[in-house]
Design a protein around this motif. Structure first.
Motif, PDB file in Angstrom:
ATOM      1  N   GLN A 189     -28.181  31.064  50.824  1.00 57.58           N
ATOM      2  CA  GLN A 189     -26.705  30.041  50.904  1.00 57.58           C
ATOM      3  C   GLN A 189     -25.591  30.927  50.736  1.00 57.58           C
ATOM      4  O   GLN A 189     -24.490  30.483  51.100  1.00 57.58           O
ATOM      5  CB  GLN A 189     -27.162  29.252  49.647  1.00 57.58           C
ATOM      6  N   ALA A 190     -25.502  31.912  49.808  1.00 62.23           N
ATOM      7  CA  ALA A 190     -24.501  32.570  49.696  1.00 62.23           C
ATOM      8  C   ALA A 190     -23.699  33.338  50.844  1.00 62.23           C
ATOM      9  O   ALA A 190     -22.507  33.164  50.848  1.00 62.23           O
ATOM     10  CB  ALA A 190     -24.651  33.835  48.593  1.00 62.23           C
ATOM     11  N   THR A 191     -24.581  33.775  51.717  1.00 64.50           N
ATOM     12  CA  THR A 191     -23.842  34.413  53.092  1.00 64.50           C
ATOM     13  C   THR A 191     -23.742  33.249  54.161  1.00 64.50           C
ATOM     14  O   THR A 191     -22.870  33.442  55.032  1.00 64.50           O
ATOM     15  CB  THR A 191     -24.599  35.372  53.369  1.00 64.50           C
ATOM     16  N   GLN A 192     -24.718  32.225  54.299  1.00 65.64           N
ATOM     17  CA  GLN A 192     -24.760  31.540  55.288  1.00 65.64           C
ATOM     18  C   GLN A 192     -23.802  30.267  55.378  1.00 65.64           C
ATOM     19  O   GLN A 192     -23.555  29.677  56.193  1.00 65.64           O
ATOM     20  CB  GLN A 192     -26.296  31.110  55.533  1.00 65.64           C
ATOM     21  N   LEU A 193     -23.622  29.807  54.147  1.00 70.06           N
ATOM     22  CA  LEU A 193     -22.768  28.540  53.717  1.00 70.06           C
ATOM     23  C   LEU A 193     -21.496  28.594  53.396  1.00 70.06           C
ATOM     24  O   LEU A 193     -20.761  29.147  52.658  1.00 70.06           O
ATOM     25  CB  LEU A 193     -23.722  27.452  52.758  1.00 70.06           C
ATOM     26  N   ILE A 194     -20.608  28.148  54.526  1.00 70.52           N
ATOM     27  CA  ILE A 194     -18.989  28.375  54.215  1.00 70.52           C
ATOM     28  C   ILE A 194     -18.498  26.913  54.049  1.00 70.52           C
ATOM     29  O   ILE A 194     -18.831  25.884  54.851  1.00 70.52           O
ATOM     30  CB  ILE A 194     -18.550  28.832  55.593  1.00 70.52           C
ATOM     31  N   LEU A 195     -17.649  26.619  52.984  1.00 69.31           N
ATOM     32  CA  LEU A 195     -17.191  25.412  52.765  1.00 69.31           C
ATOM     33  C   LEU A 195     -15.620  25.258  52.533  1.00 69.31           C
ATOM     34  O   LEU A 195     -15.117  26.368  51.997  1.00 69.31           O
ATOM     35  CB  LEU A 195     -17.802  24.798  51.284  1.00 69.31           C
ATOM     36  N   PHE A 196     -15.033  23.956  53.232  1.00 67.95           N
ATOM     37  CA  PHE A 196     -13.786  24.196  53.083  1.00 67.95           C
ATOM     38  C   PHE A 196     -13.476  22.645  52.688  1.00 67.95           C
ATOM     39  O   PHE A 196     -14.321  21.724  52.631  1.00 67.95           O
ATOM     40  CB  PHE A 196     -13.260  23.921  54.457  1.00 67.95           C
ATOM     41  N   ASP A 197     -12.321  22.234  52.225  1.00 64.59           N
ATOM     42  CA  ASP A 197     -12.056  20.734  51.986  1.00 64.59           C
ATOM     43  C   ASP A 197     -12.093  19.654  52.895  1.00 64.59           C
ATOM     44  O   ASP A 197     -12.346  18.523  52.532  1.00 64.59           O
ATOM     45  CB  ASP A 197     -10.782  20.964  51.214  1.00 64.59           C
ATOM     46  N   VAL A 198     -11.850  20.294  54.140  1.00 58.27           N
ATOM     47  CA  VAL A 198     -11.900  19.044  55.356  1.00 58.27           C
ATOM     48  C   VAL A 198     -12.483  19.624  56.615  1.00 58.27           C
ATOM     49  O   VAL A 198     -12.638  21.040  56.664  1.00 58.27           O
ATOM     50  CB  VAL A 198     -10.634  18.681  55.585  1.00 58.27           C
ATOM     51  N   TYR A 199     -13.306  19.083  57.180  1.00 58.46           N
ATOM     52  CA  TYR A 199     -14.028  19.237  58.442  1.00 58.46           C
ATOM     53  C   TYR A 199     -13.143  19.997  59.747  1.00 58.46           C
ATOM     54  O   TYR A 199     -13.878  20.832  60.290  1.00 58.46           O
ATOM     55  CB  TYR A 199     -14.794  18.169  59.040  1.00 58.46           C
ATOM     56  N   THR A 200     -11.752  19.718  59.584  1.00 61.17           N
ATOM     57  CA  THR A 200     -11.034  20.207  60.533  1.00 61.17           C
ATOM     58  C   THR A 200     -10.876  21.613  60.586  1.00 61.17           C
ATOM     59  O   THR A 200     -11.035  22.479  61.245  1.00 61.17           O
ATOM     60  CB  THR A 200      -9.571  19.659  60.545  1.00 61.17           C
TER      61      THR A 200
END
Ligand code: GLU
Length: 296
Positions: A189-200
């Protein structure tokens, strides 16, 4: 950048202008209204009565999702969620010009309701037990499902199972159900999941090659693919069920019952179908059947 967002200061100015020029009960706001405002009266002390008397409602929605809630150059969002919000306002006897649209990103939806920044949230908002601890939901009014979007040229990802091998990066939004559901498919998860506030921002990262995929509800991804068919595609089947509800302040059962009544009414009188056809229906011509509301 193609999906660049309109500066919020400009949006605030345009929205003040729009609200300020609203002109009474028959105003439908930029010709995108839902018909004449209902001649209604509500029991004193209810949220419906308070909003009706004020002639104003604050609606949390998305500003970056084609088909459901996408901010236009005039600062006003358009989409299926926006139409549902307008119908609720209309049923409260509030002109479309009396709506204040507030961007409610996934991480802020509960907070916006709990801190009274909005009156309702119509924002591809999945009803689930965790959220029901903080807010209540009318609906559902639509059922989506989580899917994967990749670059069009990439055939190496076939569905969420591909992420079990590791290495591939997938992007989603902070506080969303897809961000949580995808974790069960990730090797690291630490390297594979990237999160932003919006999908754009996820779509931009995908295009720039910073991530290999974006995951969220199929209807949101369908909107991105429809706007950029040369860049993106959907892969694999839907792998979750996402019933969309209208979020409201926890414990306001009378308001919830009212909104459920509106949803039941529009499922029959053609307004639900019209709202779909003019928005998300441009990308997905399968007319959804309005799901039965859950009057819990
Ligand atoms: N429906 C999902 C959710 O409520 C994903 C879409 C969104 O983030 O709005 O988390």
């Amino acid at each position: 950048m193609r999906r660049a967002r309109i500066p919020s200061i400009m949006v605030a100015w345009v929205m003040t202008l729009t609200v300020g020029t609203a002109c009474g009960a028959s105003d439908t706001g930029s010709g995108r209204g839902t018909g004449p405002v209902a001649d209604v009266a509500f029991k004193a002390g209810t949220t419906m009565d308070r909003l009706h008397r004020a002639g104003k409602i604050r609606i949390g929605t998305k500003f970056d999702q084609p088909g459901f809630g996408l901010q236009g150059a005039d600062g006003i969002p358009t989409g299926f969620d926006v139409e549902i919000g307008k119908i609720i306002a209309t049923e409260l006897g509030i002109p479309v010009g009396g709506i204040e649209w507030v961007e409610s990103t996934p991480k802020l939806r509960e907070e916006h309701l709990e801190t009274d920044k909005v009156d309702i949230v119509v924002a591809t908002y999945t009803i689930n037990a965790e959220r029901l601890e903080h807010v209540d939901f009318a609906g559902p009014y639509y059922v989506a499902g989580q899917q994967i979007m990749t670059r069009k040229s990439d055939n190496s990802i076939t569905g969420p199972e591909t992420f079990r091998i590791g290495a591939k990066k997938v992007c989603s939004s902070i506080g969303s159900t897809p961000a949580k559901s995808i974790t069960t498919y990730l090797k690291d998860q630490a390297t594979q999941l990237i999160l932003f506030d919006v999908y754009t921002k996820c779509a931009d990262a995908l295009e720039a090659g910073q991530v290999d995929a974006v995951t969220t509800d199929n209807v949101i991804l369908t909107g991105f693919v429809a706007q950029h068919p040369e860049d993106f595609k959907l892969v694999g089947a839907r792998f979750t069920t996402e019933p969309y509800g209208i979020g409201l302040k926890k414990g306001d059962d009378t308001f919830r019952a009212f909104i459920n009544g509106v949803l039941e009414k529009i499922a029959k009188d053609g307004r639900y179908a019209k709202a779909w056809t003019g928005t998300a229906g441009k990308y997905d011509t399968n007319m959804p059947e309005a799901p039965a509301v859950n009057r819990y």
